[in-house]
Design an enzyme around this catalytic site. Structure first.
Site, short mmCIF file in Angstrom:
data_model
loop_
_atom_site.label_atom_id
_atom_site.label_comp_id
_atom_site.label_asym_id
_atom_site.label_seq_id
_atom_site.Cartn_x
_atom_site.Cartn_y
_atom_site.Cartn_z
N ASP A 1 27.66 -39.29 87.35
CA ASP A 1 28.65 -40.38 87.29
C ASP A 1 29.70 -40.26 88.38
O ASP A 1 30.24 -41.27 88.84
CB ASP A 1 29.27 -40.52 85.90
CG ASP A 1 29.85 -39.24 85.36
OD1 ASP A 1 29.80 -38.22 86.06
OD2 ASP A 1 30.37 -39.26 84.23
C1 LAN Z 1 33.83 -31.87 82.86
C2 LAN Z 1 34.83 -32.78 83.42
C3 LAN Z 1 34.32 -34.08 83.97
C4 LAN Z 1 33.08 -34.56 83.25
C5 LAN Z 1 32.76 -36.06 83.51
C6 LAN Z 1 32.59 -36.40 84.97
C7 LAN Z 1 33.88 -36.92 82.97
C8 LAN Z 1 31.49 -36.37 82.74
O1 LAN Z 1 31.23 -37.73 82.77
C9 LAN Z 1 30.34 -35.48 83.15
C10 LAN Z 1 30.67 -34.01 82.85
C11 LAN Z 1 31.98 -33.52 83.51
C12 LAN Z 1 31.71 -33.23 84.96
C13 LAN Z 1 32.47 -32.20 82.89
C14 LAN Z 1 31.50 -31.20 82.38
C15 LAN Z 1 32.06 -30.00 81.59
C16 LAN Z 1 33.40 -29.52 82.12
C17 LAN Z 1 33.22 -29.05 83.55
C18 LAN Z 1 34.37 -30.70 82.06
C19 LAN Z 1 34.60 -31.25 80.68
C20 LAN Z 1 35.66 -30.03 82.44
C21 LAN Z 1 35.58 -28.59 81.80
C22 LAN Z 1 34.14 -28.40 81.33
C23 LAN Z 1 33.62 -26.95 81.50
C24 LAN Z 1 32.22 -26.83 80.93
C25 LAN Z 1 34.51 -25.97 80.79
C26 LAN Z 1 33.89 -24.61 80.59
C27 LAN Z 1 33.47 -24.43 79.20
C28 LAN Z 1 32.21 -24.41 78.69
C29 LAN Z 1 32.03 -24.72 77.28
C30 LAN Z 1 30.97 -24.07 79.43
#
Ligand code: LAN
Length: 729
Positions: A454
């Site tokens: 996305d």
């Molecule tokens: C994010 C932040 C952005 C998010 C969007 C782009 C909004 C989404 O549409 C796709 C997935 C994504 C990129 C995403 C994936 C997981 C993240 C990186 C996070 C929520 C921010 C923090 C999280 C990360 C996994 C935190 C570490 C913890 C774990 C449980 C592995």
């Protein structure tokens, strides 16, 4: 609630902090010498971020108090305010991407393991943040900032504060300890907590469920191979399996010995850790173990104890370190996110030594995940939200027809240039189990370099908006058609074509393993982390990006058309009976409703002619509150059913309105009431204040998106004003 300032905890001078953003979007806070401060003025963005009184609050041209103040005026004022929050050097909107309460521990442990002293201003601010976010009632911490106190949250933040120099008998520590011990103490911490504590020599590895390094030696053809797991889970499992494999524990210091005596209900020496492998405090537990996982763990424990040949362990560890080095190379020491960043730093410190150049590079990169706010400093969920925010900024400005205003020209060009610079231009090193990424956009920065479906689609859409607008012809060619084609290549390559998920998009990669692998999820506090899933929002964005591209270009035309068609089909099939869509990355049904209705709008479907759109609208409308707005809470994400708050929130209202407006929902009154709420909640300066957490991940963890309360209201007000032109409110 006990606040750091009332407790007399040392603080720093907010006027001396500067935020340096470079052109690739890296954000680094620095505490200036008193004499230097006048040489480098604080930017408006920093003044706002730190609540510095000198922030130049804008006077509105048309004030909300004036007669005839319209939605267009509100969008304009909002955009003017948001412009002040842009960093001029990078074009980004730096903000504190906070929420998870288990990030900072990694940094502190890595510094401890490497024997590196945390600079004093930073130490003070790190302490302040944790102290200021303690639960008002019991003084503990949860998984995330909105959570009740849990064992993992409390144990990790307690230990962190002690390592940062808080005294055992300080009132903050006393309260937290009482809460921790009331919950049974650190012994019942979930998996990740146990790992951090074991690294610190505050827990024993016998009490941690196995993370066998040998898994990395399986052939990739094996359907459950770790390289087929979700990127984040495998990135964290990789160094965790190394640390578990070597049973790494840092040296026991007198301080650690003291902490040992504080976080358990019994003396450390008397605890049978092995018997507590599956002990997880009920308060923390969100995703219990399956029987399959428990049986498997039992077998692996037996294997590790009695059967494992030493050479095989060594061989696996070498292989793991090789893969870690590839992750380091692909991200230039940033790693995918702060959790594996800290773990990889520790492994590097063990392998290369604390004085090595490699560990030194990690120390430097750590600066990019630390972020300062009025409550103190923390480690963010990622190294920022740069690309994602710039993409939505541009879209909201165009939605509100503000791209024509000369006063916003520079802002838009800066954000556009940042997006152009952030498109990925090289592939990963071979053998790192990564897909082709040239042409994709990441969520944060190009250096981090993980393609996201996305993010690629939304960034491509924004770049196309600017490129095709006559206003911006001078910067049009800063991204070539070939580069945009590459983005389309990546996007098409990310679409899932397997049976049940046909046409969908996941987050970072195609789904690589059967979803049944979720039964091996041993994190206990998160759901859906083992493998990629088909996400309706990612699919919606991808439809938007592809169909927008299709308007201007005919590259791989038939394939793009086909991809859109099957994606739309997936979106429709993902709708629930009541007309809603479950959203995984924002809260929750409202967030997904907006994306789905926007995608369907782009596919030419509206309320009048589409049953799916009609049901989607009816669902949203049924949740409108008496105050005219919408308000969904984090509970929705956890419980998978819509849970509303009593008072509406600006962001949720904007999301619902965008969906309804684009769907051509016929009842103007419903929309007008929502618009009215957005206008009323706006301050005369154009600012909207923080109200409630906007984002989520893995069903259980909240995360803040500070720019959402600007970009989405501006977009909603803008679409509304354009649509109803003269008789708009
Ligand atoms: C994010 C932040 C952005 C998010 C969007 C782009 C909004 C989404 O549409 C796709 C997935 C994504 C990129 C995403 C994936 C997981 C993240 C990186 C996070 C929520 C921010 C923090 C999280 C990360 C996994 C935190 C570490 C913890 C774990 C449980 C592995």
């Amino acid at each position: 609630m006990l606040y750091s300032d009332e407790l007399g905890l040392p603080t720093t001078d907010s006027r001396r902090w500067r935020l340096f953003c470079d052109e690739v979007g890296a954000e680094r806070w620095e505490y200036m010498d008193e004499q230097e401060t006048s040489k480098v003025p604080q930017t408006t963005c920093v003044q706002w971020l730190l609540n510095v009184p000198s922030f130049p609050t804008p006077e509105p041209e048309v004030s909300s108090k004036d007669q005839g103040f319209t939605a267009a005026n509100a969008a304009y004022n909002g955009a003017r305010f948001l412009g002040l929050l842009q960093d001029e050097a990078s074009g980004t909107f730096p903000c504190s991407y906070r929420g998870p309460m288990f990030m900072t521990i990694g940094y502190v442990v890595a510094m401890h393991v490497g024997g590196v002293v945390i600079p004093e201003p930073q130490r003070r601010e790190l302490v302040r943040y944790v102290v200021n976010t303690a639960h008002p009632v019991d003084g503990g911490w949860g998984l995330h900032s909105e959570d009740k106190s849990t064992v993992m949250g409390t144990a990790l933040n307690y230990v962190l504060l002690r390592l940062l120099g808080m005294e055992r008998e300080h009132i903050v520590m006393q309260r937290a300890r009482k809460t921790l011990l009331r919950m049974g103490g650190a012994i019942g911490s979930p998996y990740w907590g146990k790992v951090w504590l074991s690294v610190l020599n505050l827990y024993k590895w016998e009490g941690v469920n196995p993370a066998p390094p040998e898994l990395w030696l399986l052939p990739y053809q094996f359907p459950y191979h770790p390289a087929r797991w979700w990127v984040h889970t495998r990135a964290i499992f990789l160094p965790m399996s190394y640390l578990a494999g070597v049973r790494y524990q840092c040296a026991l210091t007198p301080l650690l010995e003291e902490i040992r005596s504080e976080i358990f209900t019994r003396p450390f020496e008397e605890i049978d850790f092995a018997a507590n492998r599956n002990n997880v405090c009920g308060i923390d537990l969100y995703y219990p173990h399956t029987t399959v996982l428990n049986t498997l763990n039992k077998c692996i424990v037996g294997y590790e104890k009695y059967l494992r040949p030493n050479w095989l362990l060594k061989y696996s560890l070498n292989r793991i370190y090789e893969l870690i080095k590839m992750e380091i190379q692909n991200t230039d020491y940033l790693c995918i996110a702060p959790v594996n960043n800290a773990l990889n730093a520790i492994v590097t410190c063990i392998e290369e030594g604390p004085d090595s150049a490699e560990f030194g590079r990690f120390l430097d990169r750590f600066k990019e995940v630390l972020f300062l706010g009025p409550q103190g400093m923390l480690v963010m969920g990622t190294n920022g939200v740069q690309v994602w925010d710039c993409a939505f900024y541009i879209q909201s400005m165009f939605a509100a027809n503000l791209q024509d205003k000369p006063e916003f020209y520079e802002n838009i060009v800066r954000a556009y240039r940042f997006l152009c610079r952030s498109q990925i231009t090289d592939d990963c090193v071979p053998g790192s189990y990564r897909d082709p990424r040239i042409g994709a956009w990441p969520f944060s920065t190009k250096t981090q370099g993980y393609a996201v479906s996305d993010c690629t689609a939304e960034a491509a859409k924004s770049v196309l908006l600017v490129r095709n607008s006559p206003v911006f012809k001078e910067v049009r060619d800063e991204i070539s058609s070939e580069k945009l084609q590459k983005a389309i290549d990546v996007l098409l390559g990310l679409q899932n074509l397997g049976s049940f998920k046909y046409g969908s998009f996941a987050s970072y990669e195609k789904i690589r393993a059967p979803l049944s692998i979720e039964s091996l999820n041993s994190a206990e506090v998160f759901a859906n982390i083992m493998v990629e899933h088909p996400y309706v929002e990612c699919t919606d964005s991808s439809v938007l990006g592809l169909s927008f591209y299709r308007k201007y270009h005919d590259y791989r035309q038939d394939e793009v058309d086909h991809a859109i068609k099957i994606a739309v089909k997936f979106i429709k099939s993902a709708q629930e009976k009541d007309g809603s869509w479950y959203g995984c990355w924002g809260i929750c049904y409202t967030y997904a409703g907006m994306f789905a209705l926007e995608a369907l709008h782009n596919a030419g479907e509206s309320y009048a002619d589409s049953e799916v759109v009609k049901k989607g609208c009816e669902f949203l409308v049924s949740k409108q509150l008496p105050d005219g707005g919408w308000s969904e809470t984090m509970k929705s994400s956890e419980l998978h059913t819509y849970v509303s708050d009593k008072r509406s929130y600006v962001v949720q209202t904007a999301w619902a309105l965008i969906g309804l407006l684009l769907a051509d929902y016929p009842d103007r009154k419903v929309i007008d009431r929502g618009i009215q709420l957005l206008k009323e909640r706006q301050l005369p300066s154009g600012e909207w204040k923080y109200e409630s957490i906007e984002g989520v991940f893995n069903h259980s963890c909240a995360i803040e998106y500070p720019s959402y309360r600007f970009v989405f209201p501006i977009k909603a007000l803008g679409i509304y004003s354009k649509k109803y032109a003269k008789d708009a409110l």
